[in-house]
Design a protein around this motif. Sequence first.
Motif, PDB file in Angstrom:
ATOM      1  N   ILE A   3     -30.748  43.880 -36.686  1.00  0.00           N
ATOM      2  CA  ILE A   3     -29.431  43.887 -37.484  1.00  0.00           C
ATOM      3  C   ILE A   3     -29.547  43.483 -38.666  1.00  0.00           C
ATOM      4  CG2 ILE A   3     -27.209  42.497 -37.431  1.00  0.00           C
ATOM      5  CD1 ILE A   3     -27.646  44.102 -34.806  1.00  0.00           C
ATOM      6  N   ILE A   4     -29.001  44.466 -39.775  1.00  0.00           N
ATOM      7  CA  ILE A   4     -29.158  44.366 -41.200  1.00  0.00           C
ATOM      8  C   ILE A   4     -27.606  43.984 -41.638  1.00  0.00           C
ATOM      9  CG2 ILE A   4     -29.667  45.763 -43.157  1.00  0.00           C
ATOM     10  CD1 ILE A   4     -31.590  47.463 -41.057  1.00  0.00           C
ATOM     11  N   LEU A   5     -27.668  43.089 -42.568  1.00  0.00           N
ATOM     12  CA  LEU A   5     -26.421  42.743 -43.204  1.00  0.00           C
ATOM     13  C   LEU A   5     -25.952  43.486 -44.161  1.00  0.00           C
ATOM     14  CD1 LEU A   5     -26.786  39.088 -42.538  1.00  0.00           C
ATOM     15  CD2 LEU A   5     -24.897  40.174 -41.614  1.00  0.00           C
ATOM     16  N   GLY A  38     -28.987  37.911 -45.601  1.00  0.00           N
ATOM     17  CA  GLY A  38     -29.945  38.023 -44.200  1.00  0.00           C
ATOM     18  C   GLY A  38     -30.722  36.806 -43.712  1.00  0.00           C
ATOM     19  N   LYS A  39     -30.426  35.692 -44.292  1.00  0.00           N
ATOM     20  CA  LYS A  39     -31.330  34.468 -43.889  1.00  0.00           C
ATOM     21  C   LYS A  39     -30.550  33.623 -42.916  1.00  0.00           C
ATOM     22  CE  LYS A  39     -33.382  34.139 -48.483  1.00  0.00           C
ATOM     23  NZ  LYS A  39     -33.655  33.235 -49.625  1.00  0.00           N
ATOM     24  N   ILE A  40     -29.806  34.364 -42.025  1.00  0.00           N
ATOM     25  CA  ILE A  40     -29.124  33.707 -40.728  1.00  0.00           C
ATOM     26  C   ILE A  40     -29.752  34.392 -39.548  1.00  0.00           C
ATOM     27  CG2 ILE A  40     -27.209  32.934 -42.220  1.00  0.00           C
ATOM     28  CD1 ILE A  40     -25.675  35.547 -40.782  1.00  0.00           C
ATOM     29  N   SER A  41     -29.375  33.712 -38.610  1.00  0.00           N
ATOM     30  CA  SER A  41     -29.722  34.245 -37.094  1.00  0.00           C
ATOM     31  C   SER A  41     -28.593  34.125 -36.351  1.00  0.00           C
ATOM     32  CB  SER A  41     -30.707  33.430 -36.315  1.00  0.00           C
ATOM     33  OG  SER A  41     -30.221  32.011 -36.234  1.00  0.00           O
ATOM     34  N   ALA A  42     -27.423  33.936 -36.832  1.00  0.00           N
ATOM     35  CA  ALA A  42     -26.145  34.030 -36.116  1.00  0.00           C
ATOM     36  C   ALA A  42     -24.990  33.997 -37.080  1.00  0.00           C
ATOM     37  CB  ALA A  42     -25.941  32.788 -35.221  1.00  0.00           C
ATOM     38  N   ILE A  43     -23.918  34.417 -36.851  1.00  0.00           N
ATOM     39  CA  ILE A  43     -22.653  34.254 -37.579  1.00  0.00           C
ATOM     40  C   ILE A  43     -21.468  33.826 -36.658  1.00  0.00           C
ATOM     41  CG2 ILE A  43     -21.986  36.917 -37.727  1.00  0.00           C
ATOM     42  CD1 ILE A  43     -21.039  36.237 -40.618  1.00  0.00           C
ATOM     43  N   ARG A  44     -20.521  32.949 -36.949  1.00  0.00           N
ATOM     44  CA  ARG A  44     -19.455  32.829 -36.194  1.00  0.00           C
ATOM     45  C   ARG A  44     -18.364  34.000 -36.169  1.00  0.00           C
ATOM     46  NH1 ARG A  44     -18.464  27.258 -35.022  1.00  0.00           N
ATOM     47  NH2 ARG A  44     -20.114  25.888 -35.944  1.00  0.00           N
ATOM     48  N   PHE A  45     -17.803  34.240 -35.395  1.00  0.00           N
ATOM     49  CA  PHE A  45     -16.909  35.250 -35.371  1.00  0.00           C
ATOM     50  C   PHE A  45     -15.724  35.046 -36.204  1.00  0.00           C
ATOM     51  CE2 PHE A  45     -17.912  37.033 -30.957  1.00  0.00           C
ATOM     52  CZ  PHE A  45     -18.649  37.960 -31.655  1.00  0.00           C
ATOM     53  N   THR A  46     -15.274  33.538 -36.380  1.00  0.00           N
ATOM     54  CA  THR A  46     -14.249  33.210 -37.361  1.00  0.00           C
ATOM     55  C   THR A  46     -14.791  33.352 -38.789  1.00  0.00           C
ATOM     56  OG1 THR A  46     -15.081  30.925 -37.253  1.00  0.00           O
ATOM     57  CG2 THR A  46     -13.245  31.152 -35.818  1.00  0.00           C
ATOM     58  N   ILE A  62     -20.170  45.849 -42.309  1.00  0.00           N
ATOM     59  CA  ILE A  62     -20.977  44.616 -42.846  1.00  0.00           C
ATOM     60  C   ILE A  62     -22.378  44.700 -42.065  1.00  0.00           C
ATOM     61  CG2 ILE A  62     -21.212  42.127 -43.086  1.00  0.00           C
ATOM     62  CD1 ILE A  62     -18.206  42.108 -43.682  1.00  0.00           C
ATOM     63  N   LEU A  63     -22.182  44.931 -40.712  1.00  0.00           N
ATOM     64  CA  LEU A  63     -23.448  44.569 -39.897  1.00  0.00           C
ATOM     65  C   LEU A  63     -23.980  46.130 -39.509  1.00  0.00           C
ATOM     66  CD1 LEU A  63     -21.725  42.300 -37.409  1.00  0.00           C
ATOM     67  CD2 LEU A  63     -23.509  41.786 -39.228  1.00  0.00           C
ATOM     68  N   GLU A  64     -25.076  46.534 -39.405  1.00  0.00           N
ATOM     69  CA  GLU A  64     -25.874  47.562 -39.193  1.00  0.00           C
ATOM     70  C   GLU A  64     -26.906  47.445 -38.180  1.00  0.00           C
ATOM     71  OE1 GLU A  64     -28.827  51.046 -41.145  1.00  0.00           O
ATOM     72  OE2 GLU A  64     -27.208  50.007 -42.541  1.00  0.00           O
TER      73      GLU A  64
END
Length: 70
Positions: A3-5, A38-46, A62-64
Amino acid sequence: MAIILRLDRVMADRKMSLNELAKQVGISNANLSNIKTGKISAIRFTTLNAICDVLDCQPGDILEYRRVEN
């Protein structure tokens, strides 16, 4: 990672700064910077929902996904 931001690209298209987006989304500059780089492993839907609302975009902007070849 597959996943690329692309948040930086969407922000540039909208001419929106990190500080301005963080303020409007309601998260810290540091957290938004981590998402942007991109220094994350998850993002909240909110959080994703708020970013898309402010930037008037879709999550796919935003996400690829890129397949990782083994």
